[in-house]
Design an enzyme around this catalytic site. Structure first.
Site, PDB file in Angstrom:
ATOM      1  N   GLY A 205       0.624  -1.368   0.012  1.00  0.00           N
ATOM      2  CA  GLY A 205       0.051   0.210   0.016  1.00  0.00           C
ATOM      3  C   GLY A 205       0.653   1.262   0.249  1.00  0.00           C
ATOM      4  O   GLY A 205       1.934   1.189   0.424  1.00  0.00           O
TER       5      GLY A 205
ATOM      6  N   CYS B 180       5.360  -6.088   1.732  1.00  0.00           N
ATOM      7  CA  CYS B 180       5.597  -4.507   1.907  1.00  0.00           C
ATOM      8  C   CYS B 180       5.028  -3.930   2.963  1.00  0.00           C
ATOM      9  O   CYS B 180       5.157  -4.175   4.309  1.00  0.00           O
ATOM     10  CB  CYS B 180       5.228  -4.052   0.493  1.00  0.00           C
ATOM     11  SG  CYS B 180       6.052  -2.439   0.230  1.00  0.00           S
ATOM     12  N   TYR B 181       4.020  -2.926   2.847  1.00  0.00           N
ATOM     13  CA  TYR B 181       3.091  -2.738   3.787  1.00  0.00           C
ATOM     14  C   TYR B 181       2.595  -3.657   4.810  1.00  0.00           C
ATOM     15  O   TYR B 181       2.336  -3.379   5.907  1.00  0.00           O
ATOM     16  CB  TYR B 181       2.057  -1.586   3.302  1.00  0.00           C
ATOM     17  CG  TYR B 181       0.976  -0.931   4.214  1.00  0.00           C
ATOM     18  CD1 TYR B 181       1.384   0.260   4.665  1.00  0.00           C
ATOM     19  CD2 TYR B 181       0.135  -1.426   4.897  1.00  0.00           C
ATOM     20  CE1 TYR B 181       0.998   0.933   5.621  1.00  0.00           C
ATOM     21  CE2 TYR B 181      -0.625  -0.715   5.850  1.00  0.00           C
ATOM     22  CZ  TYR B 181      -0.274   0.422   6.202  1.00  0.00           C
ATOM     23  OH  TYR B 181      -1.135   1.007   7.157  1.00  0.00           O
TER      24      TYR B 181
ATOM     25  N   HIS C  99       8.245  -6.934  -3.284  1.00  0.00           N
ATOM     26  CA  HIS C  99       7.006  -7.380  -3.998  1.00  0.00           C
ATOM     27  C   HIS C  99       7.143  -8.713  -5.090  1.00  0.00           C
ATOM     28  O   HIS C  99       7.751  -8.611  -6.015  1.00  0.00           O
ATOM     29  CB  HIS C  99       6.732  -6.258  -4.909  1.00  0.00           C
ATOM     30  CG  HIS C  99       5.952  -4.987  -4.066  1.00  0.00           C
ATOM     31  ND1 HIS C  99       4.582  -5.021  -3.871  1.00  0.00           N
ATOM     32  CD2 HIS C  99       6.602  -3.953  -3.583  1.00  0.00           C
ATOM     33  CE1 HIS C  99       4.543  -3.744  -2.963  1.00  0.00           C
ATOM     34  NE2 HIS C  99       5.636  -3.320  -2.893  1.00  0.00           N
TER      35      HIS C  99
ATOM     36  N   GLU D 240       4.820 -10.132  -6.175  1.00  0.00           N
ATOM     37  CA  GLU D 240       3.696 -10.323  -7.403  1.00  0.00           C
ATOM     38  C   GLU D 240       4.044  -9.798  -8.744  1.00  0.00           C
ATOM     39  O   GLU D 240       3.593 -10.307  -9.741  1.00  0.00           O
ATOM     40  CB  GLU D 240       2.506  -9.703  -6.947  1.00  0.00           C
ATOM     41  CG  GLU D 240       2.568  -8.237  -6.751  1.00  0.00           C
ATOM     42  CD  GLU D 240       2.982  -7.592  -5.614  1.00  0.00           C
ATOM     43  OE1 GLU D 240       2.906  -6.579  -5.253  1.00  0.00           O
ATOM     44  OE2 GLU D 240       3.773  -8.575  -5.106  1.00  0.00           O
TER      45      GLU D 240
ATOM     46  N   ASP E 108     -14.310 -11.211 -23.588  1.00  0.00           N
ATOM     47  CA  ASP E 108     -14.847 -11.032 -22.390  1.00  0.00           C
ATOM     48  C   ASP E 108     -16.588 -11.280 -22.764  1.00  0.00           C
ATOM     49  O   ASP E 108     -17.344 -11.793 -22.212  1.00  0.00           O
ATOM     50  CB  ASP E 108     -14.562  -9.766 -21.951  1.00  0.00           C
ATOM     51  CG  ASP E 108     -13.182  -9.758 -21.525  1.00  0.00           C
ATOM     52  OD1 ASP E 108     -12.234 -10.610 -21.312  1.00  0.00           O
ATOM     53  OD2 ASP E 108     -12.703  -8.756 -21.271  1.00  0.00           O
TER      54      ASP E 108
ATOM     55  N   LYS F 213      -8.193 -12.109 -17.747  1.00  0.00           N
ATOM     56  CA  LYS F 213      -8.298 -12.410 -19.136  1.00  0.00           C
ATOM     57  C   LYS F 213      -8.139 -13.798 -19.566  1.00  0.00           C
ATOM     58  O   LYS F 213      -8.662 -14.516 -20.065  1.00  0.00           O
ATOM     59  CB  LYS F 213      -7.479 -11.486 -19.791  1.00  0.00           C
ATOM     60  CG  LYS F 213      -7.627 -11.467 -21.332  1.00  0.00           C
ATOM     61  CD  LYS F 213      -8.917 -10.973 -22.065  1.00  0.00           C
ATOM     62  CE  LYS F 213      -8.882  -9.429 -21.834  1.00  0.00           C
ATOM     63  NZ  LYS F 213     -10.207  -8.816 -22.303  1.00  0.00           N
TER      64      LYS F 213
END
Length: 505
Positions: free
Chosen positions: A53, A80-81, A167, A169, A225, A361
Site C-alpha cells: 500500500g 511490503c506495507y 513485491h 507479485e 469477454d 483475461k
C-alpha cells in the site's frame, strides 16, 4: 476448495497478488484491509495475505486490520506495507528508511527456511518502500537482507506468520512466484484445485438466478469477454437472450461485420449510434471525461434497443477483474474508469449481471474454450470498450478516427503477415494530438504522428513491450506514412506496464 483472502491496503497493483495466487491454481478473493475479523473468519480462509500500500504506518489515517487475525493460527503472509503493519501491530519497530529502496534490488537469503526454499541465496527482488522494519517483533527471525534493508524478510513459524519487504507479485521479482508457491503449498499446505473451466456451470447458475424467468440483453462487442458472457448467457436462458452490438462509430475497420458473422445462432441486434456518440464527444479532450461519456451513451443506446425487444430488466456484461481493479473502489486509486464500471451512469435503468467479474483475461479464455467458442474469438486481441476514442489523444473527430482506424488496420495486417497474432497480447495504433514537420515529395508537411504500441501479457495487469524486428517496424512505418493522409511520422512505444498502461488513455 482451497481458499485464500488477500487483504487490500490500497496499492493499485496489490491485485496482482490475487493473480499470482490464481496462477498457482488456488482461488482467492480480495477484501478491504479493514474488513472485520469475524467476517473474514466466517469465510473460513485457509490463508491470509496482507498486501502492499502507498501509506506510511505512521500516518494518522494509515490503513489497519483486525489484529486478532494474527493470532488465529491461520498462515499469514505480509507483503511490503503488510509486513510493516504486521510488525507495528506485534510490537516491532518500523521507522522511515534512511535510504529508500525503489526498483530492482539484490537480496541475500539467510538460512534454509520454508518461505524462501529453492530460491538462490542471492536473488533479485523489486522494492518500493519509504519505511523499513528496523526491529522484528518478538519471536520472529530475519530470513533475508539487502544492502540497505537489514530485514527484507522475516518469519515466526510457531505463530505461522511470514513477511517480506519486497513485491513477489511483479515480474521484476523473478523468484516471486516460487516464494508464493512455497507459502501456499509448503506452509499453508493448500491443494491446487482452482480451475476456471470448472466455473462454467457456476456462471450459468448465476445468470439463471439473476434473470429468473424474464428476458435479458447481453452487451456484445466481439471481444473475448463479451463473447464468453454471451455464450454463458445463451446456455443459461436460451432464446430469452438478445445480444446487442452498439455501433458507436469507434470500432476498428470491418469489425461490425466480423462480429455479426461470428454469432449466427444468437438473436443479435445492431444499434447504430455513431452520430449519438460523436456528438456527445464533440470538443471533449480529457480521457476520463471521454470514458464516462461513452459509459453513459452505451446505457442510453441499450435503453433504446430494449424498446425494440420488449420488457427487459437485466443487462449482462463481460466485465472482468482488471476492469474492476483499474476503475478503483475500496482503498485503491483509479487508473482509468472503464466504460462498464466507473463510467456507468448512476441512473442506469438496468440490473447489471456480471458473470465474469472475478476472472482475469486468461481465465476468461479458458472459459471460452470450455464453452466451445472458436479460436478466432477466444484468442482475439483485447479491444477497449470505448474503442478508438481512447486511442486518439485529444478530441475525437471524424478525421482523427479515419487516421487511427487506417493506421490500426495496417498494424494488424502486418502483425498477421508476420505470424505474431498469438504471440502479441495487443498491437495497435495511437494518434497523438501534436504536429511535426516532415518532407513528402520534396514538399514540407506538418502532420501528426502515429504511435505503434505492441505488448505481451498474460492478464493485462502487467505488460512488457514486444521487441518487434526492425524490418517489421519499417514496413509498418512505411505503410502508415504512405497510406494514411495527415500522418508524417511513426514512433514505437517501449514502455512497460507499470509504469505505463497498455492504452494511452
Amino acid at each position: 476448495m482451497s481458499y485464500v483472502i488477500v487483504l487490500d491496503f490500497g496499492a493499485q497493483y496489490n491485485h496482482l497478488i490475487a493473480r499470482r495466487v490464481r496462477e498457482a491454481r488456488i482461488f482467492c478473493e480480495v477484501l478491504p484491509g479493514d474488513t472485520p475479523g469475524h467476517e473474514i473468519l466466517s469465510k473460513k480462509p485457509d490463508a491470509l495475505i496482507l498486501s502492499g500500500g502507498p501509506a506510511s504506518v505512521f500516518a494518522p489515517d494509515a490503513p489497519s486490520m483486525d489484529e486478532s487475525l494474527l493470532s488465529q493460527g491461520i498462515p499469514v503472509l505480509g507483503i511490503c506495507y503488510g509486513m510493516q503493519l504486521m510488525t507495528r501491530l506485534l510490537g516491532g519497530q518500523v521507522e522511515p528508511a534512511t535510504k529508500r529502496e525503489y526498483g530492482r534490488t539484490f537480496m541475500e537469503r539467510q538460512g534454509e527456511g520454508p518461505l524462501l526454499r529453492n530460491i538462490p541465496k542471492d536473488s533479485t527482488v523489486w522494492m518500493s518502500h519509504g519505511d523499513a522494519v528496523l526491529r522484528e517483533p518478538e519471536g520472529f527471525q530475519v530470513i533475508a537482507t539487502t544492502s540497505t534493508t537489514p530485514i527484507a524478510a522475516m518469519a515466526n513459524p510457531t505463530r505461522n506468520l511470514w513477511a517480506v519487504q519486497y513485491h513477489p507479485e511483479v515480474h521484476h521479482t523473478p523468484e516471486g512466484q516460487q516464494m508464493l508457491r512455497n507459502f501456499l503449498y509448503d506452509i499453508a499446505h493448500l491443494t491446487p484445485d482452482w480451475d476456471p473451466k470448472d466455473r462454467v456451470e457456476e456462471g450459468v447458475r448465476q445468470i439463471q438466478s439473476a434473470v429468473g424467468t424474464g428476458r435479458a440483453l447481453v452487451a456484445l462487442s466481439g471481444g473475448v469477454d463479451s463473447a464468453v458472457a454471451a455464450a454463458l448467457a445463451h446456455r443459461a436462458i436460451g432464446d430469452r437472450l438478445t445480444a446487442v452490438l452498439i455501433d458507436h462509430g469507434l470500432m476498428r475497420e470491418g469489425e461490425i461485420e466480423e462480429v455479426v458473422a461470428a454469432f449466427p445462432d444468437l438473436d443479435l441486434r445492431v444499434e447504430h449510434a455513431d452520430q449519438q456518440f460523436l456528438e456527445a464527444l464533440n470538443g471533449v479532450r480529457d480521457p476520463e471525461a471521454k470514458r464516462k461519456i461513452i459509459g453513459r451513451e452505451f446505457i442510453r443506446a441499450f435503453e433504446r434497443a430494449r424498446e425494440l425487444v420488449g420488457p427487459v430488466a437485466h443487462l449482462i456484461q463481460g466485465t472482468v477483474y482488471p476492469d474492476v481493479i483499474e476503475s478503483g473502489g475500496g482503498k485503491g486509486s483509479t487508473i482509468k474508469s472503464h466504460h462498464n464500471v466507473g463510467g456507468m451512469p448512476e441512473d442506469a435503468d438496468f440490473t447489471i449481471v456480471e458473470p465474469l467479474r472475478w476472472f482475469f483475461k486468461d481465465e476468461v479464455r479458458e472459459l471460452g474454450t470450455a464453452l466451445g467458442l472458436p479460436d478466432t474469438i477466444v484468442w482475439r486481441q483485447p479491444f477497449p470498450g470505448p474503442g478508438l476514442a481512447v486511442r486518439i489523444v485529444g478530441e475525437v473527430t471524424p478525421e482523427a478516427l479515419m487516421m487511427v482506424r487506417q493506421a490500426d488496420l495496417i498494424i494488424r495486417q502486418e502483425v498477421r503477415r508476420a505470424g505474431l497474432e498469438r504471440e502479441i497480447w495487443q498491437a495497435f495504433a495511437v494518434l497523438l494530438d501534436v504536429r511535426s514537420v516532415g518532407v513528402m515529395g520534396d514538399g514540407r508537411t506538418y502532420g501528426k504522428p502515429i504511435v505503434i504500441r505492441a505488448v505481451e501479457s498474460q492478464d493485462g495487469m502487467t505488460a512488457d513491450w514486444v521487441r518487434l524486428g526492425p524490418d517489421l517496424l519499417e514496413r509498418m512505418a512505411a505503410r502508415v506514412v504512405g497510406e494514411v493522409p495527415g500522418v508524417n511520422r511513426v514512433v514505437y512505444d517501449i514502455t512497460s506496464k507499470p509504469p505505463g498502461t497498455i492504452e494511452w488513455e
